[in-house]
Scaffold this motif. Structure first.
Motif, PDB file in Angstrom:
ATOM      1  N   ARG A   1      29.864  46.704  43.610  1.00  0.00           N
ATOM      2  CA  ARG A   1      29.154  45.423  43.464  1.00  0.00           C
ATOM      3  C   ARG A   1      30.057  44.383  42.805  1.00  0.00           C
ATOM      4  N   ILE A   2      30.813  44.789  41.800  1.00  0.00           N
ATOM      5  CA  ILE A   2      31.723  43.869  41.111  1.00  0.00           C
ATOM      6  C   ILE A   2      32.826  43.404  42.058  1.00  0.00           C
ATOM      7  N   GLN A   3      33.397  44.327  42.827  1.00  0.00           N
ATOM      8  CA  GLN A   3      34.441  43.948  43.777  1.00  0.00           C
ATOM      9  C   GLN A   3      33.898  42.982  44.821  1.00  0.00           C
ATOM     10  N   GLU A   4      32.668  43.181  45.262  1.00  0.00           N
ATOM     11  CA  GLU A   4      32.080  42.271  46.243  1.00  0.00           C
ATOM     12  C   GLU A   4      31.870  40.883  45.637  1.00  0.00           C
ATOM     13  N   MET A   5      31.474  40.831  44.374  1.00  0.00           N
ATOM     14  CA  MET A   5      31.315  39.545  43.689  1.00  0.00           C
ATOM     15  C   MET A   5      32.669  38.839  43.556  1.00  0.00           C
ATOM     16  N   LEU A   6      33.731  39.612  43.254  1.00  0.00           N
ATOM     17  CA  LEU A   6      35.070  39.028  43.146  1.00  0.00           C
ATOM     18  C   LEU A   6      35.545  38.510  44.499  1.00  0.00           C
ATOM     19  N   ARG A   7      35.251  39.245  45.565  1.00  0.00           N
ATOM     20  CA  ARG A   7      35.592  38.782  46.915  1.00  0.00           C
ATOM     21  C   ARG A   7      34.882  37.460  47.212  1.00  0.00           C
ATOM     22  N   ALA A   8      33.606  37.372  46.843  1.00  0.00           N
ATOM     23  CA  ALA A   8      32.833  36.152  47.087  1.00  0.00           C
ATOM     24  C   ALA A   8      33.415  34.982  46.286  1.00  0.00           C
TER      25      ALA A   8
ATOM     26  N   ILE B   1      47.016  23.267  29.942  1.00  0.00           N
ATOM     27  CA  ILE B   1      46.484  23.057  31.289  1.00  0.00           C
ATOM     28  C   ILE B   1      45.573  24.234  31.617  1.00  0.00           C
ATOM     29  N   GLU B   2      44.331  23.924  31.943  1.00  0.00           N
ATOM     30  CA  GLU B   2      43.361  24.981  32.224  1.00  0.00           C
ATOM     31  C   GLU B   2      43.462  25.451  33.666  1.00  0.00           C
ATOM     32  N   PHE B   3      43.510  26.753  33.843  1.00  0.00           N
ATOM     33  CA  PHE B   3      43.542  27.362  35.168  1.00  0.00           C
ATOM     34  C   PHE B   3      43.115  28.806  35.005  1.00  0.00           C
ATOM     35  N   MET B   4      42.848  29.453  36.094  1.00  0.00           N
ATOM     36  CA  MET B   4      42.527  30.872  36.041  1.00  0.00           C
ATOM     37  C   MET B   4      43.063  31.545  37.292  1.00  0.00           C
ATOM     38  N   PRO B   5      43.466  32.809  37.165  1.00  0.00           N
ATOM     39  CA  PRO B   5      43.990  33.508  38.341  1.00  0.00           C
ATOM     40  C   PRO B   5      42.876  33.872  39.309  1.00  0.00           C
ATOM     41  N   LEU B   6      43.206  33.908  40.572  1.00  0.00           N
ATOM     42  CA  LEU B   6      42.277  34.441  41.545  1.00  0.00           C
ATOM     43  C   LEU B   6      42.191  35.941  41.347  1.00  0.00           C
ATOM     44  N   PRO B   7      41.037  36.546  41.601  1.00  0.00           N
ATOM     45  CA  PRO B   7      40.901  37.987  41.407  1.00  0.00           C
ATOM     46  C   PRO B   7      41.872  38.773  42.282  1.00  0.00           C
ATOM     47  N   ASP B   8      42.455  39.814  41.717  1.00  0.00           N
ATOM     48  CA  ASP B   8      43.322  40.731  42.435  1.00  0.00           C
ATOM     49  C   ASP B   8      42.429  41.816  43.036  1.00  0.00           C
TER      50      ASP B   8
END
Length: 141
Positions: free
Chosen positions: A71-78, A128-135
Motif C-alpha cells: 500500500r505504501i509503495q502504491e501511494m509513493l507511485r501515485a 532552497i526547499e525541495f524534496m526527492p522523488l520516491p525511489d
C-alpha cells in the motif's frame, strides 16, 4: 516539507521533517530539535544526496515484510506520477532552475530533474526547499 538527515555529537543519525529550512533553523536555535537516542540538542545536518543515481546501491529497503509495504509503495507511485505529470522536467538544470524560482528570478512552478551531490548540498545550505522523488523498486531494474 523538507526532510533532513541529522546527527548528534555521539554520531547518532536520524531523519526529521520540517516545514522549511528556516523552520529547522528556528527550532534548532530554540533547542527543541533533539537526538531521539541520547537527547542531545547539539544537532547538525548530515550531507544528503536525494535522488542521485549510482552505478551500485548500498541502500536497503527498511519496510521489507511490513504489512503495509504494498500500500505504501502504491501511494509513493501515485505521488511520483502526480509530480511528473504536473511539474516541468528540467533534467540536469534542476539546481539552476530551483535557484531561479527561489530567488524569484523565474515564475514559481513545480519542477523535477536531477542534481549532483554538490548541487544538493549547496541548495540545502542556501535554504532552497525541495524534496526527492520516491525511489521505487522498479527503478533498480
Amino acid at each position: 516539507m523538507i526532510n533532513f538527515s541529522l546527527h548528534c555529537p555521539q554520531d547518532h543519525q536520524f531523519d526529521a521533517w520540517f516545514k522549511s529550512a528556516a523552520a529547522f533553523d528556528e527550532q534548532q536555535a530554540r533547542g527543541i530539535v533533539t537526538c531521539p537516542v541520547c537527547g542531545s540538542s547539539e544537532i547538525g545536518k548530515a550531507l544528503m544526496a536525494p535522488a542521485l543515481s549510482r552505478a551500485h546501491s548500498d541502500k536497503h529497503a527498511v519496510s521489507a515484510g511490513h504489512p503495509d509495504q504494498a500500500r505504501i509503495q502504491e501511494m509513493l507511485r501515485a505521488l511520483r506520477q502526480k509530480v511528473t505529470s504536473e511539474a516541468d522536467y528540467v533534467g540536469d538544470r534542476f539546481a539552476e532552475e530551483a535557484r531561479k524560482i527561489h530567488f524569484e528570478e523565474a515564475e514559481a512552478r513545480g519542477i523535477y530533474g536531477e542534481a549532483t551531490r554538490e548541487e544538493v548540498v549547496a541548495m540545502v545550505e542556501e535554504g532552497i526547499e525541495f524534496m526527492p522523488l520516491p525511489d521505487l523498486p522498479e527503478d533498480r531494474n
